[in-house]
Design a protein around this motif. Structure first.
Motif, PDB file in Angstrom:
ATOM      1  N   PHE A   1       0.829  -1.273   0.118  1.00  0.00           N
ATOM      2  CA  PHE A   1       0.020  -0.023   0.103  1.00  0.00           C
ATOM      3  C   PHE A   1       0.818   1.220  -0.030  1.00  0.00           C
ATOM      4  N   ILE A   2       0.581   2.138  -0.826  1.00  0.00           N
ATOM      5  CA  ILE A   2       1.212   3.355  -0.989  1.00  0.00           C
ATOM      6  C   ILE A   2       0.824   4.414   0.532  1.00  0.00           C
ATOM      7  N   LEU A   3      -0.558   4.272   0.621  1.00  0.00           N
ATOM      8  CA  LEU A   3      -1.088   5.089   1.847  1.00  0.00           C
ATOM      9  C   LEU A   3      -2.195   4.156   2.419  1.00  0.00           C
ATOM     10  N   PRO A   4      -1.939   3.546   3.521  1.00  0.00           N
ATOM     11  CA  PRO A   4      -2.904   2.260   4.162  1.00  0.00           C
ATOM     12  C   PRO A   4      -4.228   3.379   4.604  1.00  0.00           C
ATOM     13  N   ALA A   5      -5.213   2.668   4.163  1.00  0.00           N
ATOM     14  CA  ALA A   5      -6.540   3.127   5.073  1.00  0.00           C
ATOM     15  C   ALA A   5      -6.618   2.232   6.124  1.00  0.00           C
ATOM     16  N   ALA A   6      -7.636   2.592   7.055  1.00  0.00           N
ATOM     17  CA  ALA A   6      -8.093   1.858   8.273  1.00  0.00           C
ATOM     18  C   ALA A   6      -8.006   0.678   8.130  1.00  0.00           C
ATOM     19  N   GLU A   7      -8.526  -0.127   7.224  1.00  0.00           N
ATOM     20  CA  GLU A   7      -8.795  -1.374   6.603  1.00  0.00           C
ATOM     21  C   GLU A   7      -7.602  -2.212   6.567  1.00  0.00           C
ATOM     22  N   GLN A   8      -6.287  -1.475   6.177  1.00  0.00           N
ATOM     23  CA  GLN A   8      -5.458  -2.146   5.772  1.00  0.00           C
ATOM     24  C   GLN A   8      -4.112  -2.099   6.850  1.00  0.00           C
ATOM     25  N   ALA A   9      -4.232  -1.028   7.690  1.00  0.00           N
ATOM     26  CA  ALA A   9      -3.226  -0.990   8.853  1.00  0.00           C
ATOM     27  C   ALA A   9      -3.765  -0.016  10.219  1.00  0.00           C
ATOM     28  N   ALA A  10      -3.830  -0.533  11.171  1.00  0.00           N
ATOM     29  CA  ALA A  10      -4.106   0.342  12.431  1.00  0.00           C
ATOM     30  C   ALA A  10      -3.329   1.531  12.732  1.00  0.00           C
ATOM     31  N   GLY A  11      -3.658   2.375  13.215  1.00  0.00           N
ATOM     32  CA  GLY A  11      -3.075   3.536  13.510  1.00  0.00           C
ATOM     33  C   GLY A  11      -2.334   4.513  12.460  1.00  0.00           C
ATOM     34  N   MET A  12      -3.292   4.704  11.428  1.00  0.00           N
ATOM     35  CA  MET A  12      -3.129   5.710  10.387  1.00  0.00           C
ATOM     36  C   MET A  12      -3.547   6.835  10.912  1.00  0.00           C
ATOM     37  N   ILE A  13      -2.869   7.785  11.075  1.00  0.00           N
ATOM     38  CA  ILE A  13      -3.166   9.248  11.751  1.00  0.00           C
ATOM     39  C   ILE A  13      -3.054  10.259  10.864  1.00  0.00           C
ATOM     40  N   TRP A  14      -4.206  10.998  10.900  1.00  0.00           N
ATOM     41  CA  TRP A  14      -4.428  12.113  10.065  1.00  0.00           C
ATOM     42  C   TRP A  14      -4.735  13.437  10.860  1.00  0.00           C
ATOM     43  N   ASN A  15      -4.486  14.526  10.501  1.00  0.00           N
ATOM     44  CA  ASN A  15      -4.755  15.813  11.156  1.00  0.00           C
ATOM     45  C   ASN A  15      -6.200  16.219  10.584  1.00  0.00           C
ATOM     46  N   TYR A  16      -7.044  16.743  11.371  1.00  0.00           N
ATOM     47  CA  TYR A  16      -8.424  17.124  10.889  1.00  0.00           C
ATOM     48  C   TYR A  16      -8.912  18.208  11.720  1.00  0.00           C
ATOM     49  N   SER A  17      -9.922  18.786  11.111  1.00  0.00           N
ATOM     50  CA  SER A  17     -10.636  19.911  11.706  1.00  0.00           C
ATOM     51  C   SER A  17     -12.132  19.713  11.405  1.00  0.00           C
TER      52      SER A  17
ATOM     53  N   ARG B   1      -6.257  15.875   6.605  1.00  0.00           N
ATOM     54  CA  ARG B   1      -4.832  16.255   5.850  1.00  0.00           C
ATOM     55  C   ARG B   1      -3.918  15.147   6.483  1.00  0.00           C
ATOM     56  N   ARG B   2      -3.263  14.570   5.456  1.00  0.00           N
ATOM     57  CA  ARG B   2      -2.187  13.482   5.890  1.00  0.00           C
ATOM     58  C   ARG B   2      -0.800  13.779   4.915  1.00  0.00           C
ATOM     59  N   GLU B   3       0.125  13.625   5.624  1.00  0.00           N
ATOM     60  CA  GLU B   3       1.537  13.720   4.854  1.00  0.00           C
ATOM     61  C   GLU B   3       1.894  12.241   4.709  1.00  0.00           C
ATOM     62  N   PHE B   4       2.589  11.918   3.559  1.00  0.00           N
ATOM     63  CA  PHE B   4       3.269  10.697   3.397  1.00  0.00           C
ATOM     64  C   PHE B   4       4.422  10.851   2.344  1.00  0.00           C
ATOM     65  N   LEU B   5       5.422   9.898   2.753  1.00  0.00           N
ATOM     66  CA  LEU B   5       6.721  10.017   1.940  1.00  0.00           C
ATOM     67  C   LEU B   5       6.832   8.773   0.857  1.00  0.00           C
ATOM     68  N   LEU B   6       7.385   9.247  -0.304  1.00  0.00           N
ATOM     69  CA  LEU B   6       7.454   8.227  -1.313  1.00  0.00           C
ATOM     70  C   LEU B   6       8.892   8.280  -1.808  1.00  0.00           C
ATOM     71  N   GLU B   7       9.553   7.004  -1.902  1.00  0.00           N
ATOM     72  CA  GLU B   7      10.705   6.754  -2.178  1.00  0.00           C
ATOM     73  C   GLU B   7      10.834   6.891  -3.741  1.00  0.00           C
ATOM     74  N   GLN B   8       9.783   6.455  -4.451  1.00  0.00           N
ATOM     75  CA  GLN B   8       9.911   6.532  -5.878  1.00  0.00           C
ATOM     76  C   GLN B   8       8.596   6.606  -6.177  1.00  0.00           C
ATOM     77  N   ILE B   9       8.137   6.894  -7.622  1.00  0.00           N
ATOM     78  CA  ILE B   9       6.762   6.961  -7.822  1.00  0.00           C
ATOM     79  C   ILE B   9       6.684   5.309  -8.170  1.00  0.00           C
ATOM     80  N   PRO B  10       5.460   4.788  -7.893  1.00  0.00           N
ATOM     81  CA  PRO B  10       5.116   3.577  -8.284  1.00  0.00           C
ATOM     82  C   PRO B  10       4.875   3.195  -9.714  1.00  0.00           C
ATOM     83  N   GLU B  11       5.318   1.941 -10.041  1.00  0.00           N
ATOM     84  CA  GLU B  11       5.308   1.621 -11.501  1.00  0.00           C
ATOM     85  C   GLU B  11       4.000   0.936 -11.756  1.00  0.00           C
TER      86      GLU B  11
END
Length: 159
Positions: free
Chosen positions: A1-17, A65-75
């Motif tokens: 997963f590039i950016l997991p949703a809650a169904e793929q991984a627990a503890g995915m933290i977002w900033n929100y308002s 809002r959520r930040e995430f890092l990519l080492e490279q653009i997925p193929e």
């Protein structure tokens, strides 16, 4: 997963308002450091399965809002993985509108946005931003809370 949703991984933290932010809240450079932070997904789905603990959402509007890092653009092909149960969502990536999503059923769905995602993704820091709107969500009469739920992620499918 590039950016997991809650169904793929627990503890995915977002900033929100839950209050409308000033300025271009979806912009790559927007400072969301004063926002609250919470675990995905947001809201309540009644009797339906909820992935992880999630964060309460009992207002009409929600900005994420959520930040995430990519080492490279997925193929592989890139899909937006989401659930917008009883809400409408506008999704932005790195400051540009990616999609407006209609309400979904109670489970995650995917949409193929491969070309747009590859154009908008960057090596290094990326920002996904979402506005979710749920004006007339039904209420769970037993618990007295709105039944709406929002969760988002990015998936790579191998060709």
């Amino acid at each position: 997963f590039i950016l997991p949703a809650a169904e793929q991984a627990a503890g995915m933290i977002w900033n929100y308002s839950t209050r409308e932010p000033e300025g271009d809240w979806y912009d790559f450079s927007f400072d969301d450091s004063e926002w609250s932070s919470g675990q995905a997904g947001f809201g309540y789905r009644g009797r339906y399965r909820v992935f992880g603990n999630g964060t309460a959402w009992d207002t009409t509007d929600l900005w994420l809002r959520r930040e995430f890092l990519l080492e490279q653009i997925p193929e592989g092909r890139i899909l937006l993985n989401f659930v917008s149960f009883n809400c409408i969502s506008a999704v932005y990536l790195n400051g540009e509108k990616l999609a407006v999503l209609s309400p979904t059923k109670d489970h995650h769905q995917t949409i193929d946005l491969d070309m747009a995602l590859k154009r908008l993704l960057r090596e290094g820091r990326n920002v996904i931003a979402v506005y979710a709107y749920s004006k007339d969500a039904p209420t769970d009469q037993g618990r007295g809370i709105k039944i709406h739920y929002a969760d988002y992620g990015l998936i790579e499918e191998e060709y």
